[in-house]
Design an enzyme around this catalytic site. Structure first.
Site, short mmCIF file in Angstrom:
data_model
loop_
_atom_site.label_atom_id
_atom_site.label_comp_id
_atom_site.label_asym_id
_atom_site.label_seq_id
_atom_site.Cartn_x
_atom_site.Cartn_y
_atom_site.Cartn_z
N HIS A 119 0.83 -1.21 0.00
CA HIS A 119 0.00 0.00 0.00
C HIS A 119 0.87 1.26 0.00
O HIS A 119 0.40 2.34 -0.35
CB HIS A 119 -0.93 -0.01 1.21
CG HIS A 119 -2.22 0.70 0.99
ND1 HIS A 119 -2.36 1.80 0.14
CD2 HIS A 119 -3.47 0.49 1.50
CE1 HIS A 119 -3.60 2.22 0.15
NE2 HIS A 119 -4.29 1.44 0.95
N ASP A 139 -9.34 -9.29 -16.54
CA ASP A 139 -9.50 -10.49 -17.36
C ASP A 139 -8.13 -10.86 -17.96
O ASP A 139 -7.59 -10.14 -18.78
CB ASP A 139 -10.51 -10.21 -18.48
CG ASP A 139 -10.79 -11.43 -19.35
OD1 ASP A 139 -10.09 -12.45 -19.20
OD2 ASP A 139 -11.71 -11.35 -20.19
#
Length: 542
Positions: free
Chosen positions: A232, A466
């Protein structure tokens, strides 16, 4: 004679009331009881229709928790390897901005993707190596920059930077004896057994963990689970989504250029020089709260209480229709977004459950306590000048809505929505710069003492990743925590799943408050039950 709907349906069907049901053993407060109707054919038909439609929707969005949530053993197929950039990359130190370098963000964001059809591991590794050419800091290592703030010491107060050395990302391959459908049956309730789906790098501290760790787990049915841990300190939610889409793009179409190139430099978020003296920032604190001000709401340490309790994940899915019903409770007096309505509703439910002294003798909240809602706000387009396109570092600040428990719970939903809207409206370019300057002082800490923190993943495009064999059947976090997540729902683009860990003693109460507005709406016969007047929740109710 009058009966609640459930009893009326049982009587009409010639059955005794179900004494094993949750409602029988745990009757809700009178204000949220099912509506009552006289037993005649017309009212019974209406009652049966309302009851069944409500039960069907709730059963669909929140399935019953399985008795066994444990995943089977996960077997590593080979020792993990390091994936290095496929072409030479710059070697230098990348300084982090104050937004990147917050103590609050010294952890990895852990994503879990469930795909119905696996992608060959060689394709994933080759495309990752290509992606790391453009996103080369993720192939580096975090280290201390050696600049310790003069007003505080210790390694924890040292500034961080990225050593862009091309050492590589960790990549592990494994297998598990489970199918996609079997995992979907467990997917609402992350637990400790899920951790085996992500290779654990043994390190003495956060700095020893590579910025990117990946594990691909092949399933019995031919599907796969892809888990990633992304530091992060280097990326926020938008940045991680940008990277994952880039990696997936290169996997599905290896020869195509990236649609968005990453912008690495963090100098665009440097504080002004000299740093201006700022008033106290509402989302941060430098010291323990003072109890001298007798007129102010009393401080509480809910965060410490939560960390001391056994926690369980609570997952509630809001379909499009439920979100519309929730938002209608604020009209016509107030228009609001899905986030505003859901954040306000979740905040109130959280406060109510923690302030309910019937659940625990040591409840951390009273009506006089002060609480905050902290939520991430993207400031890429709110700064002047705007952050460059492709900026994948932390480009968010925390919006902060404060309230006393008695006001938050005692007033209606629209009042809480107004608090959220006011907090959002305060986040402009000046607010963002003030946050950057506040964080120049390494003694500044995110005020988690009595705060619900909400992070929205549902509008980041994470569910659209995807790798070439179709979008994920499920995506979410690897673990559940006391920080609340608004998650996307696969194949339902406008639905939101709320996930947060709550103390075991109040988890059912929290879930009940999250869902209770539907029963109240049915009782009132319309979708505007709380639009103008209060909802009848007084201090005595919490």
């Amino acid at each position: 004679m009058y009966y609640p709907i459930k009893q009326a349906v049982d009587l009409e069907l010639g059955q005794d009331p179900d004494k094993n049901s949750f409602l029988y053993k745990n009757p809700p407060p009178p204000s949220v009881f099912f509506p009552c109707f006289p037993i005649d054919s017309l009212s019974l038909s209406l009652s049966l229709s309302l009851s069944l439609s409500l039960c069907e929707e709730q059963a669909r969005v929140t399935p019953k928790m399985p008795t066994n949530l444990e995943l089977p053993d996960c077997h590593l197929l080979k020792p993990p390897i390091l994936i290095t950039p496929s072409s030479p990359t710059p070697h230098h130190a990348l300084s982090l901005s104050n937004l990147d370098d917050q103590k609050f963000l010294r952890f990895s964001i852990k994503y879990l993707y469930l795909f119905r059809k696996s992608v060959p591991s060689e394709s994933l590794k080759a495309s990752l190596a290509k992606a790391l050419v453009d996103y080369y800091p993720l192939a580096g290592r975090l280290r201390s920059a050696g600049n310790t703030d003069s007003c505080s010491g210790g390694d924890d107060d040292q500034r961080l930077e990225v050593d862009c050395n091309g050492e590589g990302a960790v990549f592990a391959e494994a297998s598990m004896d489970i199918t996609v459908e079997e995992f979907l049956g467990l997917s609402c309730w992350p637990n400790r057994s899920w951790r085996k789906l992500l290779y654990k790098v043994e390190a003495h501290s956060f700095l020893g963990v590579p910025p990117l760790v990946v594990q691909v787990t092949n399933l019995r049915c031919g599907g796969m689970i892809l888990c990633t841990a992304i530091s992060h300190c280097l990326c926020d939610g938008i940045g991680t989504s940008q990277f994952l889409h880039a990696w997936a793009h290169l996997s599905a179409t290896p020869s195509a250029p990236l649609p968005v190139l990453p912008f690495h430099c963090r100098h665009v978020l440097r504080p002004q020089s000299p740093v201006h003296a700022n008033p106290a920032h509402p989302a941060y604190t430098r010291s323990a709260p003072s109890r001298n001000d007798k007129t102010a709401a009393l401080p509480a340490d809910v965060h410490r209480y939560l960390q001391s309790q056994p926690l369980v994940p609570v997952s509630v899915t809001f379909t499009t229709s439920l979100i519309l019903r929730l938002k209608r409770r604020c009209v016509p007096s107030l228009k609001c977004t899905t986030f505003e309505a859901l954040a306000a509703h979740t905040w109130r439910s959280w406060a109510r459950s923690l302030a309910d002294h019937s659940s625990s003798s040591s409840s951390p909240l009273t009506p006089l306590h002060a609480v905050k809602l902290l939520f991430s706000v993207n400031v890429r387009d709110r700064l002047d000048p705007k952050l460059p396109r492709g900026y994948y570092g932390n480009g968010f600040v925390l919006g902060c809505a404060p309230a006393a428990v008695r006001d938050l719970v005692g007033n209606n939903l629209a009042s809480a929505v107004k608090l959220v809207q006011a907090a959002k409206s305060r986040v402009d370019g000046d607010y963002a710069r003030s946050t950057v300057e506040t964080l120049e002082d390494k003694a500044a800490r995110t005020d988690l003492s009595a705060s619900l923190v909400i992070s929205q993943w549902s509008n980041l495009g994470l569910e659209d990743v995807d790798f070439g064999e179709g979008k994920a059947a499920f995506m979410g976090p690897l673990t559940s925590d006391v920080y609340c997540l608004f998650l996307p729902v696969a194949e339902e683009p406008h639905a939101v799943r709320v996930l947060v860990s709550m103390p075991e003693c109040v988890a059912e109460k929290f879930e009940f408050h999250m869902k209770g507005f539907v029963e109240r709406e049915e009782k009132n016969g319309n979708g505007n039950a709380y639009g103008g007047e209060g909802d009848g929740l007084c201090c005595e109710d919490v």
